[in-house]
Design an enzyme around this catalytic site. Structure first.
Site, PDB file in Angstrom:
ATOM      1  N   GLY A 185      39.635 -30.607  43.665  1.00 23.03           N
ATOM      2  CA  GLY A 185      39.661 -32.070  43.855  1.00 23.03           C
ATOM      3  C   GLY A 185      39.449 -32.485  45.294  1.00 23.03           C
ATOM      4  O   GLY A 185      38.710 -33.437  45.574  1.00 23.03           O
ATOM      5  N   ARG A 196      34.597 -37.422  35.655  1.00 23.98           N
ATOM      6  CA  ARG A 196      34.879 -36.815  34.344  1.00 23.98           C
ATOM      7  C   ARG A 196      34.352 -37.670  33.198  1.00 23.98           C
ATOM      8  O   ARG A 196      34.067 -37.147  32.118  1.00 23.98           O
ATOM      9  CB  ARG A 196      36.384 -36.629  34.174  1.00 23.98           C
ATOM     10  CG  ARG A 196      36.881 -35.442  34.957  1.00 23.98           C
ATOM     11  CD  ARG A 196      38.331 -35.199  34.730  1.00 23.98           C
ATOM     12  NE  ARG A 196      38.725 -33.977  35.410  1.00 23.98           N
ATOM     13  CZ  ARG A 196      39.970 -33.631  35.675  1.00 23.98           C
ATOM     14  NH1 ARG A 196      40.960 -34.432  35.329  1.00 23.98           N
ATOM     15  NH2 ARG A 196      40.232 -32.499  36.282  1.00 23.98           N
ATOM     16  N   GLY A 232      42.118 -26.713  37.768  1.00 22.88           N
ATOM     17  CA  GLY A 232      42.896 -25.505  37.456  1.00 22.88           C
ATOM     18  C   GLY A 232      42.165 -24.550  36.534  1.00 22.88           C
ATOM     19  O   GLY A 232      42.299 -23.327  36.657  1.00 22.88           O
ATOM     20  N   LYS A 277      47.612 -24.255  50.582  1.00 21.88           N
ATOM     21  CA  LYS A 277      48.515 -23.146  50.277  1.00 21.88           C
ATOM     22  C   LYS A 277      47.794 -21.884  49.853  1.00 21.88           C
ATOM     23  O   LYS A 277      46.942 -21.914  48.971  1.00 21.88           O
ATOM     24  CB  LYS A 277      49.431 -23.567  49.130  1.00 21.88           C
ATOM     25  CG  LYS A 277      50.456 -24.585  49.549  1.00 21.88           C
ATOM     26  CD  LYS A 277      51.386 -24.835  48.420  1.00 21.88           C
ATOM     27  CE  LYS A 277      52.698 -25.392  48.899  1.00 21.88           C
ATOM     28  NZ  LYS A 277      53.610 -25.579  47.780  1.00 21.88           N
TER      29      LYS A 277
HETATM   30  P1  AMP Z   1      44.636 -27.569  48.099  1.00 24.31           P
HETATM   31  O1  AMP Z   1      45.110 -28.548  47.075  1.00 24.31           O
HETATM   32  O2  AMP Z   1      45.469 -26.332  48.192  1.00 24.31           O
HETATM   33  O3  AMP Z   1      43.142 -27.302  48.000  1.00 24.31           O
HETATM   34  O4  AMP Z   1      44.886 -28.264  49.493  1.00 24.31           O
HETATM   35  C1  AMP Z   1      44.200 -29.415  49.922  1.00 24.31           C
HETATM   36  C2  AMP Z   1      44.936 -30.005  51.096  1.00 24.31           C
HETATM   37  O5  AMP Z   1      45.036 -29.048  52.101  1.00 24.31           O
HETATM   38  C3  AMP Z   1      44.254 -31.195  51.693  1.00 24.31           C
HETATM   39  O6  AMP Z   1      45.005 -32.344  51.408  1.00 24.31           O
HETATM   40  C4  AMP Z   1      44.257 -30.892  53.199  1.00 24.31           C
HETATM   41  O7  AMP Z   1      44.700 -31.970  53.972  1.00 24.31           O
HETATM   42  C5  AMP Z   1      45.238 -29.754  53.310  1.00 24.31           C
HETATM   43  N1  AMP Z   1      44.977 -28.895  54.460  1.00 24.31           N
HETATM   44  C6  AMP Z   1      43.832 -28.293  54.815  1.00 24.31           C
HETATM   45  N2  AMP Z   1      43.971 -27.627  55.967  1.00 24.31           N
HETATM   46  C7  AMP Z   1      45.237 -27.811  56.375  1.00 24.31           C
HETATM   47  C8  AMP Z   1      45.990 -27.373  57.507  1.00 24.31           C
HETATM   48  N3  AMP Z   1      45.432 -26.632  58.466  1.00 24.31           N
HETATM   49  N4  AMP Z   1      47.290 -27.744  57.586  1.00 24.31           N
HETATM   50  C9  AMP Z   1      47.825 -28.504  56.622  1.00 24.31           C
HETATM   51  N5  AMP Z   1      47.185 -28.940  55.529  1.00 24.31           N
HETATM   52  C10 AMP Z   1      45.903 -28.603  55.422  1.00 24.31           C
END
Ligand code: AMP
Length: 395
Positions: free
Chosen positions: A353, A35, A376, A197
């Site tokens: 990120g 950034r 975001g 999520k």
């Molecule tokens: P997000 O912030 O929603 O993009 O999520 C990123 C995080 O999702 C990373 O820290 C990954 O470790 C986690 N992640 C990706 N795939 C999985 C999975 N199958 N089970 C649990 N966590 C996951």
């Protein structure tokens, strides 16, 4: 909307709203300087014109008061190092002392004001706070794309007071990057959406149906879809409260040419660590107590084929728990395939990120068309919303 090249900054004092909300380790060492270095072209343009710069930003989440750990004092020497410019740091962001120093700036000089969030007025949208900042600048430039989905004083209310205002080069690049995907993308268009999520990205998925030809879903979010369709997902991530939203997605897909592709197989473990046994399961038949933590080899092959035939690629969110080496193969392989497609002429935009940390781990940062610093704000644009702070630059 006016962009930086519209103005000549000679003799003008620019209030340059940047996003220096950078990650730091426990010794206040900046762990990702993207950034900061991304605003260098904007700083150079203003200085080359013969202008003066007042940098304003937030940093972390202080509780409306001076909290030493969120002071720019901790990172000013690194900011100076990365920008390769002399910068005067002022230990406040409003008031007599600030006005005095800024009024005596010479052309070519830069100051950085203290963290705006030491005042509750920054987040509450306070006109008097804005007027104090307005007093010290002749022109306002928004170079904080990643903070421009929030209706805060310095991003939303302050620019309304200025006649002369525009967005910076980075802001412009971010918008163009997303428009290159959503509005002017060459077909076939593909999105790879991953991450933990489904709740945080469901609105993005909904919006890009009918824009994308293919949406590949991976990461932890895939399992909620699979469970909704009746699959056995063991103890993989599940957000049951998203079933209604998923129903809407499937309904929208029925009348659409867009195809959503789910993983076929997964690498699973009983433990969320590198130490446990690993097994490959069909995604619809994961055994009890086993959780899917990465996409499997068949899925990597299938996803790769779709990516390589696409001309426009959007990737947001890792395909597995790439932080653990046992479950990083899916994410790294897909990153490499997207890089290959980019080399073959596709436009690729990477955001989020975690996806960015993943490509940094394999030193692939330079192999994509554009890496968004937007976070975001980028997600909101992908959801089809207008960034609220853009209105304050237009009007
Ligand atoms: P997000 O912030 O929603 O993009 O999520 C990123 C995080 O999702 C990373 O820290 C990954 O470790 C986690 N992640 C990706 N795939 C999985 C999975 N199958 N089970 C649990 N966590 C996951």
């Amino acid at each position: 909307m006016k962009t930086l090249d519209y103005y000549n900054f000679f003799n003008l004092t620019t209030l340059l709203r940047v996003d220096f909300n950078v990650p730091v380790d426990k010794n206040f060492k900046i762990t990702d300087n993207t950034r900061i270095i991304s605003i260098i072209p904007t700083i150079n343009k203003i200085l080359n014109d013969g202008g003066k710069i007042v940098l304003i930003s937030h940093f972390g989440r202080p509780k409306y008061k001076l909290e030493k750990k969120y002071s720019f004092k901790n990172i000013i020497s690194e900011i100076i190092f990365f920008l390769k410019k002399k910068i005067i740091f002022i230990e406040d962001c409003i008031g007599y002392k600030v006005e005095n120093i800024v009024n005596n700036l010479k052309n070519g000089e830069i100051v950085l004001l203290e963290n705006l969030r030491f005042y509750k007025e920054e987040q509450n949208g306070d006109i008097n706070f804005c007027k104090k900042l307005f007093k010290i600048g002749d022109i306002y430039v928004n170079e904080a794309f990643s903070a421009s989905h929030r209706k805060h004083s310095s991003t939303f209310y302050l620019p309304k007071l200025f006649k002369k205002k525009c967005i910076g080069y980075l802001f412009e690049k971010e918008i163009n990057g997303i428009n290159n995907i959503l509005k002017n993308g060459k077909k076939p268009l593909i999105s790879i959406i991953g991450g933990a999520k489904v709740s945080t990205k469901i609105s993005v998925i909904e919006n890009i149906i009918n824009i994308m030809d293919y949406i590949l879903i991976g990461g932890g979010m895939a399992y909620t879809f699979i469970k909704y369709n009746g699959g056995n997902i063991g103890s993989s991530l599940l957000e049951k409260n998203q079933f209604l939203n998923i129903k809407k997605i499937f309904k929208k897909l029925k009348n659409s040419k867009t195809k959503i592709i789910f993983p076929k197989d997964v690498v699973a473990s009983k433990e969320f660590s590198d130490n446990g046994k690993k097994k490959i399961y069909d995604i619809n038949n994961i055994k009890k107590n086993w959780q899917g933590l990465d996409i499997g080899p068949k899925t990597i092959d299938i996803f790769s084929k779709y990516i390589l035939l696409s001309k426009t690629i959007l990737w947001n969110g890792p395909l597995g728990v790439f932080e653990l080496s046992s479950f990083s193969k899916g994410t790294f392989s897909i990153a490499k395939v997207i890089a290959k497609a980019t080399k073959n002429g596709a436009f690729s935009l990477i955001g989020g990120g975690d996806s960015i940390s993943a490509i940094k781990k394999i030193k692939y940062e330079k192999k994509f068309s554009f890496i968004s610093t937007g976070g975001g704000a980028m997600l909101e644009m992908l959801e089809g919303k207008n960034l609220i702070c853009i209105n304050s630059i237009i009007n």
